[in-house]
Design an enzyme around this catalytic site. Structure first.
Site, PDB file in Angstrom:
ATOM      1  N   TYR A   1       0.777  -1.379   0.141  1.00  0.00           N
ATOM      2  CA  TYR A   1       0.116  -0.001  -0.112  1.00  0.00           C
ATOM      3  C   TYR A   1       0.953   1.443   0.119  1.00  0.00           C
ATOM      4  O   TYR A   1       1.012   1.750   0.992  1.00  0.00           O
ATOM      5  CB  TYR A   1      -0.852   0.071   1.149  1.00  0.00           C
ATOM      6  CG  TYR A   1      -1.705  -1.175   1.525  1.00  0.00           C
ATOM      7  CD1 TYR A   1      -2.966  -1.656   0.666  1.00  0.00           C
ATOM      8  CD2 TYR A   1      -1.584  -2.033   2.575  1.00  0.00           C
ATOM      9  CE1 TYR A   1      -3.450  -2.532   0.832  1.00  0.00           C
ATOM     10  CE2 TYR A   1      -2.247  -3.164   2.800  1.00  0.00           C
ATOM     11  CZ  TYR A   1      -3.455  -3.626   2.091  1.00  0.00           C
ATOM     12  OH  TYR A   1      -4.077  -4.640   2.214  1.00  0.00           O
TER      13      TYR A   1
ATOM     14  N   TRP B   1      -3.637   6.227   2.709  1.00  0.00           N
ATOM     15  CA  TRP B   1      -5.071   5.713   2.907  1.00  0.00           C
ATOM     16  C   TRP B   1      -5.841   6.387   4.112  1.00  0.00           C
ATOM     17  O   TRP B   1      -5.204   6.978   5.137  1.00  0.00           O
ATOM     18  CB  TRP B   1      -5.051   4.193   3.461  1.00  0.00           C
ATOM     19  CG  TRP B   1      -5.258   3.485   1.924  1.00  0.00           C
ATOM     20  CD1 TRP B   1      -6.608   2.813   1.798  1.00  0.00           C
ATOM     21  CD2 TRP B   1      -4.598   3.030   1.107  1.00  0.00           C
ATOM     22  NE1 TRP B   1      -6.547   2.259   0.518  1.00  0.00           N
ATOM     23  CE2 TRP B   1      -5.207   2.043  -0.014  1.00  0.00           C
ATOM     24  CE3 TRP B   1      -3.037   2.999   0.660  1.00  0.00           C
ATOM     25  CZ2 TRP B   1      -4.670   1.597  -0.966  1.00  0.00           C
ATOM     26  CZ3 TRP B   1      -2.396   2.491  -0.583  1.00  0.00           C
ATOM     27  CH2 TRP B   1      -3.314   1.715  -1.110  1.00  0.00           C
TER      28      TRP B   1
ATOM     29  N   TRP C   1      -8.591   6.043   6.482  1.00  0.00           N
ATOM     30  CA  TRP C   1      -8.868   5.583   8.004  1.00  0.00           C
ATOM     31  C   TRP C   1      -7.550   5.113   8.457  1.00  0.00           C
ATOM     32  O   TRP C   1      -7.205   5.346   9.720  1.00  0.00           O
ATOM     33  CB  TRP C   1     -10.007   4.737   8.226  1.00  0.00           C
ATOM     34  CG  TRP C   1     -10.072   3.390   7.729  1.00  0.00           C
ATOM     35  CD1 TRP C   1      -9.389   2.590   6.851  1.00  0.00           C
ATOM     36  CD2 TRP C   1     -10.880   2.325   8.543  1.00  0.00           C
ATOM     37  NE1 TRP C   1      -9.689   1.401   6.730  1.00  0.00           N
ATOM     38  CE2 TRP C   1     -10.589   1.043   7.784  1.00  0.00           C
ATOM     39  CE3 TRP C   1     -11.994   2.363   9.281  1.00  0.00           C
ATOM     40  CZ2 TRP C   1     -11.447  -0.194   8.073  1.00  0.00           C
ATOM     41  CZ3 TRP C   1     -12.561   1.237   9.653  1.00  0.00           C
ATOM     42  CH2 TRP C   1     -12.494  -0.250   8.934  1.00  0.00           C
TER      43      TRP C   1
ATOM     44  N   GLN D   1     -13.955   6.229   2.904  1.00  0.00           N
ATOM     45  CA  GLN D   1     -13.911   5.229   3.985  1.00  0.00           C
ATOM     46  C   GLN D   1     -14.423   5.784   5.146  1.00  0.00           C
ATOM     47  O   GLN D   1     -14.907   6.877   5.320  1.00  0.00           O
ATOM     48  CB  GLN D   1     -12.243   5.075   4.009  1.00  0.00           C
ATOM     49  CG  GLN D   1     -11.900   3.943   3.451  1.00  0.00           C
ATOM     50  CD  GLN D   1     -10.451   3.493   3.687  1.00  0.00           C
ATOM     51  OE1 GLN D   1      -9.537   4.314   4.235  1.00  0.00           O
ATOM     52  NE2 GLN D   1      -9.989   2.271   3.498  1.00  0.00           N
TER      53      GLN D   1
ATOM     54  N   GLY E   1     -13.999  -0.174   4.103  1.00  0.00           N
ATOM     55  CA  GLY E   1     -12.892  -0.770   4.567  1.00  0.00           C
ATOM     56  C   GLY E   1     -12.648  -2.122   4.862  1.00  0.00           C
ATOM     57  O   GLY E   1     -11.575  -2.611   5.177  1.00  0.00           O
TER      58      GLY E   1
ATOM     59  N   ASP F   1     -13.027  -4.890   2.792  1.00  0.00           N
ATOM     60  CA  ASP F   1     -13.124  -5.005   1.404  1.00  0.00           C
ATOM     61  C   ASP F   1     -13.880  -6.385   1.036  1.00  0.00           C
ATOM     62  O   ASP F   1     -14.863  -6.374   0.197  1.00  0.00           O
ATOM     63  CB  ASP F   1     -11.670  -5.306   0.582  1.00  0.00           C
ATOM     64  CG  ASP F   1     -10.928  -4.000   0.794  1.00  0.00           C
ATOM     65  OD1 ASP F   1     -11.229  -2.956   1.731  1.00  0.00           O
ATOM     66  OD2 ASP F   1      -9.812  -4.041   0.352  1.00  0.00           O
TER      67      ASP F   1
ATOM     68  N   GLU G   1      -0.793  -7.164   9.629  1.00  0.00           N
ATOM     69  CA  GLU G   1      -2.176  -6.639   9.084  1.00  0.00           C
ATOM     70  C   GLU G   1      -3.324  -7.227   9.788  1.00  0.00           C
ATOM     71  O   GLU G   1      -4.141  -6.524  10.440  1.00  0.00           O
ATOM     72  CB  GLU G   1      -2.223  -6.798   7.546  1.00  0.00           C
ATOM     73  CG  GLU G   1      -3.451  -5.707   6.857  1.00  0.00           C
ATOM     74  CD  GLU G   1      -3.050  -5.924   5.494  1.00  0.00           C
ATOM     75  OE1 GLU G   1      -2.433  -7.059   4.910  1.00  0.00           O
ATOM     76  OE2 GLU G   1      -3.807  -5.230   4.562  1.00  0.00           O
TER      77      GLU G   1
HETATM   78  C1  2M8 Z   1      -7.375  -2.790   2.421  1.00  0.00           C
HETATM   79  O1  2M8 Z   1      -8.006  -2.234   1.222  1.00  0.00           O
HETATM   80  C2  2M8 Z   1      -7.422  -1.720   0.087  1.00  0.00           C
HETATM   81  C3  2M8 Z   1      -8.317  -1.108  -0.898  1.00  0.00           C
HETATM   82  O2  2M8 Z   1      -8.647   0.094  -0.118  1.00  0.00           O
HETATM   83  C4  2M8 Z   1      -6.879  -2.961  -0.776  1.00  0.00           C
HETATM   84  O3  2M8 Z   1      -7.091  -4.179  -0.579  1.00  0.00           O
HETATM   85  O4  2M8 Z   1      -5.759  -2.687  -1.572  1.00  0.00           O
HETATM   86  C5  2M8 Z   1      -8.253  -2.539   3.479  1.00  0.00           C
HETATM   87  O5  2M8 Z   1      -7.982  -3.415   4.768  1.00  0.00           O
HETATM   88  C6  2M8 Z   1      -8.668  -1.204   3.832  1.00  0.00           C
HETATM   89  O6  2M8 Z   1      -9.498  -1.128   4.927  1.00  0.00           O
HETATM   90  C7  2M8 Z   1      -7.448  -0.377   4.194  1.00  0.00           C
HETATM   91  O7  2M8 Z   1      -7.448   0.804   4.499  1.00  0.00           O
HETATM   92  C8  2M8 Z   1      -6.316  -0.541   3.027  1.00  0.00           C
HETATM   93  C9  2M8 Z   1      -5.075   0.096   3.538  1.00  0.00           C
HETATM   94  O8  2M8 Z   1      -4.548  -0.644   4.695  1.00  0.00           O
HETATM   95  O9  2M8 Z   1      -6.130  -1.823   2.767  1.00  0.00           O
END
Ligand code: 2M8
Length: 403
Positions: free
Chosen positions: A28, A32, A34, A105, A159, A161, A376
């Site tokens: 990631y 993001w 939240w 979110q 959030g 997903d 995570e």
């Molecule tokens: C996850 O979501 C993202 C898309 O927004 C992904 O899967 O790529 C979820 O766990 C979300 O709640 C979280 O904010 C994000 C980044 O940690 O990852």
């Protein structure tokens, strides 16, 4: 074990120039929504209150000035490894010039600011943020709402997903045939992430944006709590206008939830396209602990569920009970324990006066955060670490809990 020293290393490693903190390296690479709110608590716990405020300021600086949306992602132009990247969205640009997505979110930032303020942070720093928070919540509760609850237009917006809660509405979406390669699977094992079948539908919603429309009672409860918290911080800053609006908004969202709750006082997920109510034993129930207006019997019921009932785990609160059809204890939001859900439930319990229960959940959160690698999410029975390692909100919430 992983402890405070490691949690600090995680946050510092994921810091991007003192501006924002990415959720996890490799998986990631952007800011993001939240995540940044929870992460602010970690910086504050490290004694870096200025850095905590900057995390929240950068989040809100990415707000779309035209309609107040604070997107789920504000894209870092230097990071190109994440899909779907900016080209998949309509071309929105945040107030600070960053490209942003078209969905939001759970708006927990206002709640986090109240938590910071309650523990002695300088609330004056929040003054310039009040109008931004008010517009964001207005966008959710007034502009994008159905009966005073925010309409959720994508599973990513919740959030959570690939929660089992959305299996029915997601199954009705036409899958996209243009799904880019799954870069997440280069870093994380397949059985810990959603399958291609689901991703094709997540992209399908981007191509046909009205194909998923739900009410998520957890999203609604977090929005109601955010509005109530905004009302309190605005009133502490003598901003009577914002406080008054937020007080109204919190009441409206709570009332909407109350009006469609079942006999047990807990509201189901509603699929607005099929009209179906979906009542499953998932975190969508537990997170309703954030509703300030719950009846004592409902608080008692949910407290039991998260502490020793179907949603209880030695590592926190389960994303889904083992009895949920489709439960997968290692797959993402379909069963594993997530630290932010555990932390939010503890906050809700504490606000309902359940101090001991809140303390118990926090000690379980620390058990999760102590799992090797600061992961995570974790398997709900064994505590096996899953998903990304060096995950920012797990580190931040553990630092906050031990500070
Ligand atoms: C996850 O979501 C993202 C898309 O927004 C992904 O899967 O790529 C979820 O766990 C979300 O709640 C979280 O904010 C994000 C980044 O940690 O990852």
């Amino acid at each position: 074990v992983t402890d405070a020293g490691d949690w600090e290393v995680v946050l510092r490693g994921n810091d991007r120039d003192g501006h924002h903190t990415i959720p996890a390296a490799g998986l990631y690479p952007h800011q993001w929504n939240w995540d940044s709110a929870f992460i602010a608590l970690g910086w504050a716990a490290l004694g870096e209150e200025d850095r905590a405020w900057r995390e929240l300021e950068s989040l809100l600086a990415g707000q779309d000035p035209t309609d107040g949306l604070v997107a789920h992602i504000a894209f870092d132009p230097a990071a190109t490894s994440y899909e779907p990247g900016p080209r998949w969205w309509s071309g929105r640009v945040g107030g600070d010039g960053r490209r942003i997505s078209d969905i939001s979110q759970p708006p927990v930032a206002a709640t986090i600011i109240r938590v910071l303020s309650d523990s002695g942070a300088d609330l004056e720093r929040a003054r310039p943020l009040l109008p931004l928070l008010r517009r964001w919540l207005g966008c959710l509760i007034e502009d994008r709402s159905h009966g005073d609850e925010p309409v959720v237009g994508h599973p990513w917006e919740t959030g959570r997903d690939n929660s089992i809660d959305w299996d029915l509405p997601v199954s009705a979406v036409t899958p996209s045939t243009r799904v880019p390669g799954r870069r997440d699977l280069a870093v994380i094992a397949d059985d810990e992430r959603p399958p291609d079948r689901d991703y094709a539908r997540y992209y399908g919603i981007l191509e046909s944006s009205d194909s998923f429309r739900i009410l998520d009672p957890a999203f609604s409860a977090m929005t109601a709590a955010a509005a109530a918290d905004l009302s309190i911080i605005a009133s502490d800053l003598d901003d009577v206008e914002t406080a008054g609006w937020a007080f109204w908004a919190a009441g409206a969202a709570r009332e909407a939830l109350r009006s469609r709750a079942g006999d047990d006082g807990v509201a189901p997920v509603r699929d607005l396209l099929s009209g179906a109510d979906i009542a499953l034993p998932t975190a969508s129930r537990a997170l309703q602990l954030l509703r300030g207006d719950l009846d004592p019997a409902t608080v008692e019921l949910l407290a039991r569920e998260v502490l020793n009932g179907a949603l209880a785990s030695p590592f926190g609160v389960r994303s889904a009970a083992a009895s949920t059809p489709g439960f997968e204890p290692r797959n993402y939001w379909r069963g594993p324990v997530w630290a932010n859900v555990t932390w939010l439930c503890a906050l809700g319990l504490e606000r309902h006066g359940r101090t001991k229960a809140a303390a118990e959940l926090r000690s379980r959160l620390l058990r999760h955060a102590a799992v090797e690698g600061c992961r995570e999410y974790v398997e709900p029975d064994t505590g096996e670490g899953l998903g990304a390692a060096g995950f920012s909100w797990t580190a931040a919430l553990a630092l906050w809990t031990t500070s």
